[in-house]
Design an enzyme around this catalytic site. Structure first.
Site, PDB file in Angstrom:
ATOM      1  N   ASP A   1      -8.833 -12.223  -7.667  1.00  0.00           N
ATOM      2  CA  ASP A   1     -10.164 -13.308  -7.212  1.00  0.00           C
ATOM      3  C   ASP A   1     -11.723 -12.548  -7.905  1.00  0.00           C
ATOM      4  O   ASP A   1     -11.732 -12.097  -8.812  1.00  0.00           O
ATOM      5  CB  ASP A   1     -10.671 -11.985  -5.869  1.00  0.00           C
ATOM      6  CG  ASP A   1     -10.726 -10.858  -5.508  1.00  0.00           C
ATOM      7  OD1 ASP A   1     -10.641 -10.029  -6.354  1.00  0.00           O
ATOM      8  OD2 ASP A   1     -11.504 -10.639  -4.658  1.00  0.00           O
TER       9      ASP A   1
ATOM     10  N   HIS B   1      -0.856 -13.944 -10.065  1.00  0.00           N
ATOM     11  CA  HIS B   1      -2.317 -14.578  -8.750  1.00  0.00           C
ATOM     12  C   HIS B   1      -3.965 -13.899  -9.560  1.00  0.00           C
ATOM     13  O   HIS B   1      -4.112 -12.628  -9.836  1.00  0.00           O
ATOM     14  CB  HIS B   1      -2.385 -14.150  -7.529  1.00  0.00           C
ATOM     15  CG  HIS B   1      -3.096 -14.117  -6.443  1.00  0.00           C
ATOM     16  ND1 HIS B   1      -3.550 -15.601  -6.012  1.00  0.00           N
ATOM     17  CD2 HIS B   1      -4.444 -13.533  -6.016  1.00  0.00           C
ATOM     18  CE1 HIS B   1      -4.147 -15.428  -5.106  1.00  0.00           C
ATOM     19  NE2 HIS B   1      -5.170 -14.795  -4.929  1.00  0.00           N
TER      20      HIS B   1
ATOM     21  N   ASP C   1       7.234 -14.650  -8.977  1.00  0.00           N
ATOM     22  CA  ASP C   1       6.591 -14.729 -10.151  1.00  0.00           C
ATOM     23  C   ASP C   1       5.511 -16.494  -9.300  1.00  0.00           C
ATOM     24  O   ASP C   1       6.166 -17.261 -10.264  1.00  0.00           O
ATOM     25  CB  ASP C   1       7.283 -15.255 -11.618  1.00  0.00           C
ATOM     26  CG  ASP C   1       6.220 -15.422 -12.993  1.00  0.00           C
ATOM     27  OD1 ASP C   1       4.603 -15.239 -12.638  1.00  0.00           O
ATOM     28  OD2 ASP C   1       6.114 -15.969 -13.738  1.00  0.00           O
TER      29      ASP C   1
ATOM     30  N   GLU D   1      -0.451 -10.385  -7.723  1.00  0.00           N
ATOM     31  CA  GLU D   1      -2.063 -10.612  -8.303  1.00  0.00           C
ATOM     32  C   GLU D   1      -1.993  -9.097  -9.433  1.00  0.00           C
ATOM     33  O   GLU D   1      -1.202  -8.574  -9.587  1.00  0.00           O
ATOM     34  CB  GLU D   1      -2.986 -10.129  -7.238  1.00  0.00           C
ATOM     35  CG  GLU D   1      -4.067 -10.195  -7.201  1.00  0.00           C
ATOM     36  CD  GLU D   1      -4.771 -10.146  -6.445  1.00  0.00           C
ATOM     37  OE1 GLU D   1      -4.574 -10.371  -5.393  1.00  0.00           O
ATOM     38  OE2 GLU D   1      -6.329 -10.587  -6.245  1.00  0.00           O
TER      39      GLU D   1
HETATM   40  O1  9MR Z   1      -5.160  -3.165  -3.844  1.00  0.00           O
HETATM   41  C1  9MR Z   1      -5.431  -3.337  -2.493  1.00  0.00           C
HETATM   42  C2  9MR Z   1      -4.012  -2.882  -1.919  1.00  0.00           C
HETATM   43  O2  9MR Z   1      -3.879  -1.552  -1.864  1.00  0.00           O
HETATM   44  C3  9MR Z   1      -4.131  -3.340  -0.299  1.00  0.00           C
HETATM   45  O3  9MR Z   1      -3.658  -2.800   0.637  1.00  0.00           O
HETATM   46  C4  9MR Z   1      -5.295  -4.831   0.062  1.00  0.00           C
HETATM   47  C5  9MR Z   1      -5.038  -5.139   1.546  1.00  0.00           C
HETATM   48  O4  9MR Z   1      -6.305  -4.227   2.164  1.00  0.00           O
HETATM   49  O5  9MR Z   1      -6.003  -4.952  -0.658  1.00  0.00           O
HETATM   50  C6  9MR Z   1      -5.794  -4.800  -2.527  1.00  0.00           C
HETATM   51  O6  9MR Z   1      -6.810  -4.963  -3.052  1.00  0.00           O
HETATM   52  C7  9MR Z   1      -7.032  -6.078  -2.949  1.00  0.00           C
HETATM   53  C8  9MR Z   1      -8.555  -6.755  -2.695  1.00  0.00           C
HETATM   54  O7  9MR Z   1      -8.495  -6.021  -1.775  1.00  0.00           O
HETATM   55  C9  9MR Z   1      -9.440  -7.500  -3.209  1.00  0.00           C
HETATM   56  N1  9MR Z   1      -9.637  -7.912  -4.567  1.00  0.00           N
HETATM   57  C10 9MR Z   1      -7.673  -7.707  -4.896  1.00  0.00           C
HETATM   58  C11 9MR Z   1      -7.169  -6.875  -4.799  1.00  0.00           C
HETATM   59  C12 9MR Z   1      -5.769  -6.243  -5.233  1.00  0.00           C
HETATM   60  O8  9MR Z   1      -4.697  -7.647  -4.730  1.00  0.00           O
END
Ligand code: 9MR
Length: 625
Positions: free
Chosen positions: A196, A549, A591, A600
């Site tokens: 993101d 992602h 994938d 991601e």
């Molecule tokens: O890495 C994060 C993971 O530990 C959490 O469980 C998840 C849900 O809250 O979010 C992950 O972090 C994401 C973040 O919120 C937004 N940017 C992408 C991150 C990786 O997926």
């Protein structure tokens, strides 16, 4: 004759065996190994999954000597016996170990097993893993938000600048008398967090802490490591005054550009790009730090810079502010060495850290609870939360870094209050271990009265590392990774890298090379010796993720994804609700660019990869069987 084309009968048999096995939902039989390569003198292990009709495996040269007439090619260089079957603790897979450590000649090879598809080719050679830390560090360059990525640095992934963030709104949750809702500030620069386009202080905190620790632990290696990134050119000094946050009224001065960066190692040059952004996230009026710079909603899967949605800085919080304090304190002591190319920056960092600490003292437990915030603030914010309600670890980390960088009783008291010998891998939500690593690293600069406490940390660190070691032999992929089913969380590949980092830190305590061998086992895991068969770093190995992602990789119209990025990895939680072919802890990976729970990429996963891969490369001569 090469055995490449033989044994079709046993092949059919193996296929039948697999069909039965697949009823349990396991991936097809495979030979999983580090697809990048092995050092001549180090351990070399491949893992054969699924039932086999033979006990033998062969190592075959993929590039037989051209000097010999083809009739004389003797391309099988080694044969060995597979180990006894092991039932994996993390899936229904059964595995057998192929130990090819005795093959020591440099070259390109593959493993052949009658009736099986051959393994991917791999290289044995000195310095064979050197490209891994370079790619992983360069991955951060591709995450840079507010600058164009020029072709001379980014190659086919060059692109225009993304979100400039020079006019960011104070969100209602962050409004103060001095900065009411809607005030415009600049929060330019920094890395995108992940797939993101938002920028989060909590996740930047741990990522920066790990990268800075990599530099502190291996300065000699990083001083000469080049990753082909642009020279330092943007303003780098800033004082903690209200004016400095207002665009056009900055007290910054331009750096010396190319000459400055030539003496600043690339890892620091890269980290500075994010550090300067972090500095903008501190409210100069009170020292508190905003949790994130964000859209209200995630952007579509488009290139950066395409969407023009308003950007906000959102609510200050204790975790963000203490993580910021820790990073600034650590950066401050590191940058003292670079006062000439970066005049004033070390002092700016240390002042920023002290200001953040003071704010945290006044706001000791202000959680960032996005759902609660959204009940009372507008607009509603739906991007990542990184919400955390427990601050003892952040207090400890910040106090430890501050105590090391600018000694003072107030920090010592807090370190003593929260020191805890339970060793927990660092995550964005739990940064206790970051403080432990720094105390161990810097113990000689601390008063002798700290020795007993630090010795206990050291003992517990070694015990934890020994715990990882104990599990390796019985594990299905011969790795510390997977010693516990809970290793397979969102970002499990970050866990594997982080375990590797812990093992390297164990080696740093007593020089026992067994820890480095185990750390390398986890690097092997990330590079392909795992239940999915993927080399999880984009652009490396033979079979690596093509559909991460990651908005730029999805939207740029270029087939290969942006390189050097570590995919999240197996995650049976599958919070993305995609159809996964396999769903057990170590196989739950796909994938697919919609599979954000396993595919991601994120700055906090690449950071321990940089640490681990750099350590393994820097210590290549120490690593033996
Ligand atoms: O890495 C994060 C993971 O530990 C959490 O469980 C998840 C849900 O809250 O979010 C992950 O972090 C994401 C973040 O919120 C937004 N940017 C992408 C991150 C990786 O997926």
């Amino acid at each position: 004759m090469s055995i490449r084309n033989s044994h079709w009968l046993t092949g059919i048999l193996a296929l039948c065996l697999w069909s039965c096995g697949n009823a349990q939902g396991v991936p097809p039989p495979a030979i999983a190994l580090n697809q990048v390569g092995f050092y001549p003198g180090a351990s070399k292990i491949a893992i054969v999954t699924g039932a086999t009709s033979t006990d033998l495996f062969y190592v075959v040269s993929a590039a037989p000597s051209a000097a010999l007439p083809s009739s004389l090619h003797r391309d099988t260089v080694f044969s060995g016996h597979l180990g006894a079957p092991i039932s994996s603790a993390n899936s229904s897979l059964s595995t057998r170990l192929a130990d090819l450590s005795d093959v020591k000649s440099e070259g390109v090879y593959y493993i052949a097993i009658p009736g099986r598809e051959n393994s991917y080719t791999f290289r044995i050679g000195r310095h064979v893993l050197a490209p891994v830390p370079v790619a992983a560090l360069k991955g951060y360059y591709y995450q840079r938000s507010a600058m164009a990525l020029a072709p001379e640095y980014a190659g086919i992934w060059s692109r225009p600048a993304g979100h400039p963030d020079t006019a960011v709104l104070i969100h209602s949750s962050a409004a103060t008398t001095e900065r009411p809702e809607g005030t415009i500030i600049s929060a330019a620069g920094g890395w995108y967090d992940a797939g993101d386009y938002n920028k989060y202080i909590v996740n930047s905190g741990i990522s920066m802490g790990i990268l800075l620790s990599a530099y502190e632990d291996f300065p000699g290696y990083f001083d000469t490591l080049r990753t082909n990134i642009p020279p330092i050119a943007s303003p780098h000094t800033r004082t903690l005054t209200p004016e400095s946050a207002v665009p056009g009224r900055s007290t910054s001065t331009a750096s010396a550009g190319r000459s400055a960066s030539s003496s600043v190692p690339d890892i620091l040059n890269e980290a500075l790009y994010n550090l300067r952004w972090m500095l903008t996230m501190q409210d100069p009026n009170d020292g508190g730090v905003y949790n994130k710079c964000t859209n209200a909603n995630f952007d579509g899967m488009v290139m950066p810079g395409v969407t023009k949605a308003p950007r906000y800085v959102v609510q200050k919080g204790t975790a963000a502010t203490l993580d910021f304090a820790a990073v600034m304190a650590q950066a401050g002591r590191i940058l003292k060495k670079f006062r000439r190319p970066l005049p004033g920056l070390a002092d700016t960092c240390l002042r920023a850290a002290a200001g953040a600490w003071q704010w945290a003292l006044r706001n000791p437990s202000l959680a960032f609870d996005q759902a609660a915030m959204n009940r009372v603030s507008q607009p509603v914010i739906n991007t990542g939360g990184y919400g955390d309600g427990n601050f003892t670890d952040e207090w400890f980390w910040a106090a430890a870094e501050l105590m090391i960088s600018s000694p003072g009783d107030q920090y010592e008291t807090v370190v003593r209050k929260y020191i805890d010998t339970r060793m927990r891998l660092p995550t964005w939500a739990d940064v206790q271990m970051m403080g432990n690593y720094s105390l161990l690293r810097c113990r000689r600069s601390l008063p002798g009265s700290w020795e007993p406490a630090i010795r206990s940390l050291q003992q517990r660190l070694l015990q934890t590392a020994d715990g990882y070691m104990e599990g390796i032999k019985a594990s299905a992929f011969h790795t510390p990774m997977g010693g516990n089913r809970r290793d397979f969380v969102w970002g499990s590949n970050g866990v594997a890298a982080s375990q590797g980092m812990l093992l390297v830190n164990a080696w740093r305590q007593n020089g026992d090379k067994k820890y480095l061998a185990a750390a390398l086992d986890n690097l092997d895991y990330v590079l392909g010796r795992n239940a999915t068969g993927y080399c999880f770093i984009t652009g490396m190995g033979t079979h690596s993720p093509m559909h991460i992602h990651h908005r730029p990789s999805v939207a740029d119209g270029i087939v290969p994804p942006v390189p050097g990025l570590l995919a999240g990895g197996s995650n049976p939680g599958r919070q993305d609700h995609q159809q996964y072919p396999f769903i057990e802890p170590e196989t739950a990976y796909i994938d697919n660019d919609r599979a954000y729970a396993s595919n991601e990429i994120a700055i906090n996963w690449n950071a321990p990869l940089v640490y681990l891969a750099a350590a393994i490369t820097a210590l290549e001569n120490e690593i033996e069987r």
